[in-house]
Design a protein around this motif. Sequence first.
Motif, PDB file in Angstrom:
ATOM      1  N   GLY A  73       0.820  -1.222   0.000  1.00  0.00           N
ATOM      2  CA  GLY A  73       0.000   0.000   0.000  1.00  0.00           C
ATOM      3  C   GLY A  73       0.846   1.260   0.000  1.00  0.00           C
ATOM      4  N   THR A 217      -7.158   1.850  -5.409  1.00  0.00           N
ATOM      5  CA  THR A 217      -7.444   1.158  -4.152  1.00  0.00           C
ATOM      6  C   THR A 217      -8.903   1.386  -3.751  1.00  0.00           C
ATOM      7  N   GLU A 266      -5.492  -3.679  -5.076  1.00  0.00           N
ATOM      8  CA  GLU A 266      -4.271  -3.379  -4.311  1.00  0.00           C
ATOM      9  C   GLU A 266      -3.008  -3.633  -5.121  1.00  0.00           C
TER      10      GLU A 266
END
Length: 332
Positions: A73, A217, A266
Amino acid sequence: MTKTITLANGNGGEENNELISKVFYKAFHNEILERSEDAAIIHGGELAFSTDSFTVSPLFFSGADIGKLAVCGTCNDLAMMGAKPKYLTCSVIIEEGFEVAQLERIVESMRKELEVNAAIVVSGDTKVVPRGSVDKIFINTTGIGEVLKKGISSNAITHEDVIIVSRDIGAHGATIFAAREGMAMSSLLESDCSSLFPQVKALIDADIKITAMRDATRGGLSAVLNEWAKQSNICIEVQEEKIPVSDEVNGICEMLGFEATALANEGTFVLAVKKEDAFRAVKILQSFEKNAHAAVIGEVTQKYPKRVVLQSAWGTSRFLEMPTGELLPRIC
Ligand code: MG
């Protein structure tokens, strides 16, 4: 704004942006923050700086776990600014009673993913709170990256760019949903969670004229396109049938009435690339194992500034809106 925080305030969509602008930007406003990029560009354009917290439930799911997610992330947000992830922090809030063996599994996932990015954890913090104060474990990572290619910005997209998506969309959101509902899904459905720096590096090395990149995302592809349309004051026109969606994700969407464009990813990113480099960019992306379906999905016009238009294969069109409400809390 509502008087109390709702789950929708964390959705990566409309209400999330309202919370950020009316509470956080209002207090913290400055030129760097207000550029609303995936990572802040600081130190004369040399460094990218970003932070992210991870609360995903369940902690372990098909294709990844909270540890891998926590490294991907933050590293991906740095990569989206053309930066090489270098230094990370790792802060954990752990619930009393959490199994050490699970914690070790999570940390091992983090270690492996740091290797992919050739990044290191250089600082951290550990808090343990009484049972019930937090659900198992929450992780925050903050990262610093070295900018390899300057000038990438979501505020600079023009009609000279086309819009590309790096792979099939919605796999992370569909996987988390299936895991949470205990649905016995095809083994082909797994989160796309992965580090994007290797792909970004290949594009930069090939001197692709990248205007903007953003990982899709929370809020999915819809959120990225709507944010770009607003930030760059453009209209993005997308051909619906060009958006790659796997059969497994389509199946979940049909069953539950979701739009794949609003599902979280992701390890999937959207690119605005100069038209003349679009073909080469798609070819480079497709050379990566999971990106066989990378494709040009749309173009930039001035038809409806700040809006995203979705054109169907039958010649009809509609606006693709910023996601609202809360589809899936604790997706990341
Ligand atoms: Mg991002």
